[in-house]
Design an enzyme around this catalytic site. Structure first.
Site, mmCIF file in Angstrom:
data_model
loop_
_atom_site.group_PDB
_atom_site.id
_atom_site.type_symbol
_atom_site.label_atom_id
_atom_site.label_comp_id
_atom_site.label_asym_id
_atom_site.label_seq_id
_atom_site.Cartn_x
_atom_site.Cartn_y
_atom_site.Cartn_z
ATOM 1 N N ASN A 74 -5.424 2.673 1.188
ATOM 2 C CA ASN A 74 -6.008 1.554 0.450
ATOM 3 C C ASN A 74 -7.527 1.459 0.612
ATOM 4 O O ASN A 74 -8.137 0.437 0.332
ATOM 5 C CB ASN A 74 -5.354 0.231 0.865
ATOM 6 N N ARG A 75 -8.120 2.542 1.086
ATOM 7 C CA ARG A 75 -9.580 2.701 1.064
ATOM 8 C C ARG A 75 -9.919 4.020 0.365
ATOM 9 O O ARG A 75 -11.063 4.434 0.358
ATOM 10 C CB ARG A 75 -10.157 2.747 2.496
ATOM 11 N N GLU A 108 0.551 -9.903 -0.665
ATOM 12 C CA GLU A 108 0.828 -9.791 0.770
ATOM 13 C C GLU A 108 2.073 -10.625 1.046
ATOM 14 O O GLU A 108 2.049 -11.851 0.960
ATOM 15 C CB GLU A 108 -0.351 -10.317 1.599
ATOM 16 N N HIS A 128 0.727 1.007 3.027
ATOM 17 C CA HIS A 128 0.475 0.999 4.477
ATOM 18 C C HIS A 128 1.788 1.191 5.220
ATOM 19 O O HIS A 128 2.759 0.450 5.012
ATOM 20 C CB HIS A 128 -0.203 -0.313 4.898
ATOM 21 N N ALA A 129 1.785 2.170 6.118
ATOM 22 C CA ALA A 129 3.018 2.624 6.754
ATOM 23 C C ALA A 129 3.769 1.519 7.503
ATOM 24 O O ALA A 129 4.979 1.400 7.407
ATOM 25 C CB ALA A 129 2.675 3.762 7.717
ATOM 26 N N ARG A 130 3.024 0.694 8.258
ATOM 27 C CA ARG A 130 3.706 -0.241 9.154
ATOM 28 C C ARG A 130 4.213 -1.494 8.461
ATOM 29 O O ARG A 130 4.902 -2.314 9.060
ATOM 30 C CB ARG A 130 2.751 -0.638 10.271
ATOM 31 N N GLU A 131 3.914 -1.648 7.174
ATOM 32 C CA GLU A 131 4.299 -2.870 6.463
ATOM 33 C C GLU A 131 5.685 -2.684 5.863
ATOM 34 O O GLU A 131 5.874 -2.623 4.652
ATOM 35 C CB GLU A 131 3.215 -3.192 5.421
ATOM 36 N N SER A 148 2.091 -6.282 3.364
ATOM 37 C CA SER A 148 2.355 -7.437 4.208
ATOM 38 C C SER A 148 1.271 -7.431 5.296
ATOM 39 O O SER A 148 0.671 -6.394 5.547
ATOM 40 C CB SER A 148 3.745 -7.362 4.843
ATOM 41 N N ARG A 187 -0.634 2.908 10.363
ATOM 42 C CA ARG A 187 -0.994 2.311 9.065
ATOM 43 C C ARG A 187 -1.313 3.370 8.003
ATOM 44 O O ARG A 187 -1.051 3.194 6.826
ATOM 45 C CB ARG A 187 -2.222 1.415 9.298
HETATM 46 O O1 0X9 Z 1 -6.859 -4.498 3.714
HETATM 47 C C1 0X9 Z 1 -5.999 -4.147 2.884
HETATM 48 O O2 0X9 Z 1 -5.928 -3.006 2.459
HETATM 49 C C2 0X9 Z 1 -5.007 -5.185 2.367
HETATM 50 N N1 0X9 Z 1 -4.510 -5.992 3.440
HETATM 51 S S1 0X9 Z 1 -3.496 -5.324 4.551
HETATM 52 O O3 0X9 Z 1 -3.323 -6.265 5.635
HETATM 53 N N2 0X9 Z 1 -2.078 -5.133 3.881
HETATM 54 O O4 0X9 Z 1 -4.012 -4.070 4.981
HETATM 55 C C3 0X9 Z 1 -5.672 -6.075 1.347
HETATM 56 C C4 0X9 Z 1 -6.216 -5.345 0.152
HETATM 57 C C5 0X9 Z 1 -6.802 -6.249 -0.888
HETATM 58 N N3 0X9 Z 1 -7.451 -5.517 -1.950
HETATM 59 C C6 0X9 Z 1 -8.674 -4.961 -1.844
HETATM 60 N N4 0X9 Z 1 -9.484 -5.234 -0.882
HETATM 61 N N5 0X9 Z 1 -9.059 -4.178 -2.834
HETATM 62 ZN ZN ZN Z 2 -1.343 -3.275 3.556
#
Ligand code: 0X9
Ligand code: ZN
Length: 518
Positions: free
Chosen positions: A350-351, A478, A273-276, A404, A328
Site C-alpha cells: 500500500n505504498r 478499515e 496487508h498480510a496481518r489484517e 483493518s 505486514r
Molecule cells: O496505512 C495504510 O496503508 C492504511 N492503514 S493500515 O492500518 N491498514 O495500514 C490506510 C491507507 C489509506 N489510504 C492512503 N493513505 N492512500
Molecule cells: Zn492495511
C-alpha cells in the site's frame, strides 16, 4: 532513540516468532512537541498505526524488555497512554480458537433468539449448541431460482426449516472496551444456524474444502474453495487468473455477474496487508453471500458486475500464519539489510502503487514497515492488479479495498491533505454507507479523506485507483475493531465483520448507481 534500544531479542519457537509479553500501548499526543517525541520513538519501536494529525491516538507495540523505558519516555514527554493489549502472544494463541466460542457471551448474538440462553451454565450450553450451529454453510432458505442441474454434484435441496428472510438485522453491538470497540453481530434472523454435517442437505457444495467462517483459513483452503465455488456455481461466478505472487501463488479474481462488459463494475480486494486477517476473510464471506444467497443480490447484480480479489498479498499472509503474526508487507527480496546484517524482506503493497509514489508516509528503507519498494509497482502483486484494472474491458465505477483496523471509511486523497475535485460525491457515498452500517449493524465508522482522517501515506491502492485508473469512487474501509484486539481480531468475529462488509457493498453500489446515467 539509540540510547534506549539495544539488540532486538526475538523469541522464536518452531520457526514462529513469539510475542510473549509484548504490549500494545495507545498513546494520545496532544501537542506538536509530543508528536515529535513519538516520531523519535518510531525509529526504534514498531507502531501499529502511524502518527496522524491532531490528537489522534497512536498504537505502539513494545517488547517486554523495553516496556518500562517506553512508558517512562511517554510520561517524561507528558504523553497520556493506556495499555490496550497486555500480552500479545496470549491473544495470538486464542485468536483462531473455536473452543472459547462456547464460553463467549458475544456468541449468543450469533444465535437466533430462541436459541439464546443467557445464564445457562457452560456445560448445558455446550449441549444445547453444537458447533454445527455456527457453521456458515447454510443456504438461506428462499426458493431456488433454478432447478438442480445434473452438473451440480451436490444439488441444492430445499430446507426442512421454514424459510428465513433477511430483513432488518437487529441493532446489536458488543463492546467491552472504553474506546467504543464495536463489532456487530449479524441479525439473529440471519442464517447462522446450519445443518449437522457438510454432506447434509443445504450444506454448501464447497464445504468439503474446509472453508468456514469461524476460523481464519490458509491461502490453500481459500484457493481450493474459490476453485470449487467457480465449478459449482459456474452460472454465477468465474475465476480470472491475473498473475502470481513473488513466491508463485496464484492471484485469482472472482467475477460475479453476466457477460455484459458494458455494465458498470466494481473491484473489491482484501489482504493487501498480510496481518489484517479479517480483511480476506470478509471478502471471502462477501463472495459466499453474493453467490450462495438466493435472490439477495439479484437487483445489484442486474446493474453491476462485481470483481473480487480476496487476497492481494498471499505470500505475506502465509508468512504471518506460519512465521510472524505481525508481518505486514510482501515477501520479495529487497537487497536491504538491517544493522545486524539480517536481510529485510518485503515491500508495503500500500505504498507501492504508482500515484504520487514515494511521497509522504512511504519509506525508502527496505527494513521499514512502510517500505515503498524500489519503484512503483515493483511487486508482482500490485503490478498484476494494475494490469488487470487497466486491461479488463469493464466499466469500473467503484474501487473498494478492505483493511483493518479502526472502523474508517476513507476516500482519496491519501498521499496528502488535499481534496479531490469531486470530494463531495465521495463523502456523500461514504456518509450514506456509514449510516447504513450504523442502522443495520449498530456500528460506528468514521468517514473522511485518508490523509486528513488518518495520516498522509502515498502509494496507496485507493489513490491509484482514482488518480491512475480513473475510477471515480474509491475507498479504503478499515474494518473492526477500534483497538481492543487490533489486528488480532478473534475468529469468532469473522461472520459479524463479513456481514458489515455486505452492508458496505450494498450501500455503496446503491449510491454509486444513483450517479450513473439512467
Ligand atoms: O496505512 C495504510 O496503508 C492504511 N492503514 S493500515 O492500518 N491498514 O495500514 C490506510 C491507507 C489509506 N489510504 C492512503 N493513505 N492512500
Ligand atoms: Zn492495511
Amino acid at each position: 532513540m539509540e540510547q534506549v534500544f539495544s539488540t532486538p531479542s526475538v523469541e522464536i519457537s518452531v520457526g514462529k516468532r513469539l510475542y510473549t509479553g509484548y504490549k500494545i500501548l495507545r498513546a494520545s499526543p496532544q501537542t506538536q512537541q509530543q508528536r515529535t517525541a513519538l516520531l523519535l520513538l518510531q525509529e526504534g519501536v514498531d507502531f501499529w498505526s502511524d502518527i496522524g494529525a491532531d490528537n489522534k491516538p497512536v498504537d505502539i507495540m513494545v517488547d517486554p524488555g523495553h516496556v518500562d523505558r517506553v512508558k517512562q519516555y511517554l510520561s517524561l514527554n507528558g504523553i497520556d497512554f493506556e495499555v490496550m493489549i497486555e500480552d500479545l502472544q496470549k491473544e495470538i494463541e486464542v485468536e483462531n480458537d473455536t473452543q472459547d466460542i462456547f464460553d463467549d457471551d458475544d456468541l449468543q448474538r450469533f444465535l437466533p433468539p430462541q436459541k439464546r440462553d443467557k445464564r445457562q451454565n457452560l456445560q448445558q450450553r455446550k449441549q444445547t449448541y453444537s458447533l454445527f450451529d455456527l457453521l456458515p454453510f447454510v443456504k438461506p432458505q428462499t426458493r431456488p431460482r433454478r432447478k438442480p442441474q445434473p452438473s451440480d454434484q451436490v444439488p441444492f435441496e430445499p430446507s426442512r426449516r421454514a424459510p428465513r428472510v433477511i430483513r432488518h438485522p437487529a441493532k446489536q453491538s458488543f463492546s467491552s472496551h472504553p474506546v467504543s470497540s464495536t463489532i456487530s453481530a449479524p441479525s439473529p434472523t440471519s442464517p447462522t444456524s446450519s445443518f449437522p454435517s457438510t454432506t447434509s442437505p443445504g450444506a454448501s457444495p464447497c464445504a468439503q474444502t474446509g472453508m468456514n467462517w469461524i476460523q481464519y483459513q490458509s491461502f490453500a483452503t481459500i484457493s481450493a474453495w474459490l476453485n470449487c465455488m467457480a465449478t459449482k456455481f459456474s452460472d454465477k461466478m468465474s475465476l480470472i487468473h491475473i498473475g502470481k505472487s513473488t513466491e508463485g501463488r496464484d492471484l485469482k479474481v472472482v467475477k460475479i455477474g453476466n457477460k455484459d462488459s458494458n455494465k458498470p463494475s466494481v473491484f473489491i480486494d482484501g489482504g493487501i496487508h498480510a496481518r489484517e486477517w479479517v480483511s480476506p476473510a470478509s471478502v471471502a464471506y462477501l463472495i459466499h453471500r453474493m453467490v450462495e444467497t438466493e435472490g439477495e443480490y439479484d437487483s445489484l447484480l442486474d446493474k453491476f458486475n462485481v470483481y473480487l480479489l480476496p487476497m492481494v498479498n498471499p505470500d505475506g499472509y502465509e508468512y504471518s500464519r506460519n512465521h510472524d503474526r505481525m508481518w505486514r508487507k510482501t515477501r520479495s527480496k529487497t537487497g536491504g539489510k538491517n544493522l545486524f546484517g539480517q536481510e529485510c524482506h518485503g515491500v508495503d503493497p500500500n505504498r507501492n502503487f504508482g500515484y504520487h509514489w514515494g511521497g509522504y508516509g512511504a519509506s525508502d528503507d527496505p527494513c521499514k514497515e512502510t517500505y515503498r519498494g524500489s519503484h512503483a509497482f515493483s511487486e508482482p502483486e500490485t503490478l498484476a492488479m494494475k494490469n488487470f484494472l487497466l486491461s479488463e474491458k469493464a466499466n469500473f465505477q467503484l474501487y473498494l479495498t478492505f483493511h483493518s483496523y479502526g472502523q474508517y471509511i476513507l476516500y482519496p486523497w491519501g498521499y496528502d491533505k488535499l481534496d479531490t475535485r469531486d470530494w463531495r460525491d465521495l463523502k456523500r457515498v461514504g456518509d450514506v454507507t456509514g449510516r447504513a452500517l450504523n442502522k443495520l449493524n449498530g456500528v460506528n465508522y468514521q468517514i473522511g479523506s485518508a490523509a486528513k482522517m488518518l495520516y498522509p501515506a502515498s502509494g496507496g491502492s485507493d489513490d491509484w485507483a482514482k488518480g491512475g485508473a480513473g475510477i471515480k469512487f474509491s475507498y479504503t474501509v478499515e474494518l473492526p475493531d477500534t483497538g481492543k484486539h487490533g489486528f488480532i481480531l478473534p475468529a469468532r468475529h469473522i461472520k459479524a465483520v463479513g456481514f458489515q462488509a455486505t452492508t458496505v457493498i450494498k450501500a455503496m453500489l446503491t449510491e454509486v448507481g444513483s450517479y450513473l446515467p439512467k
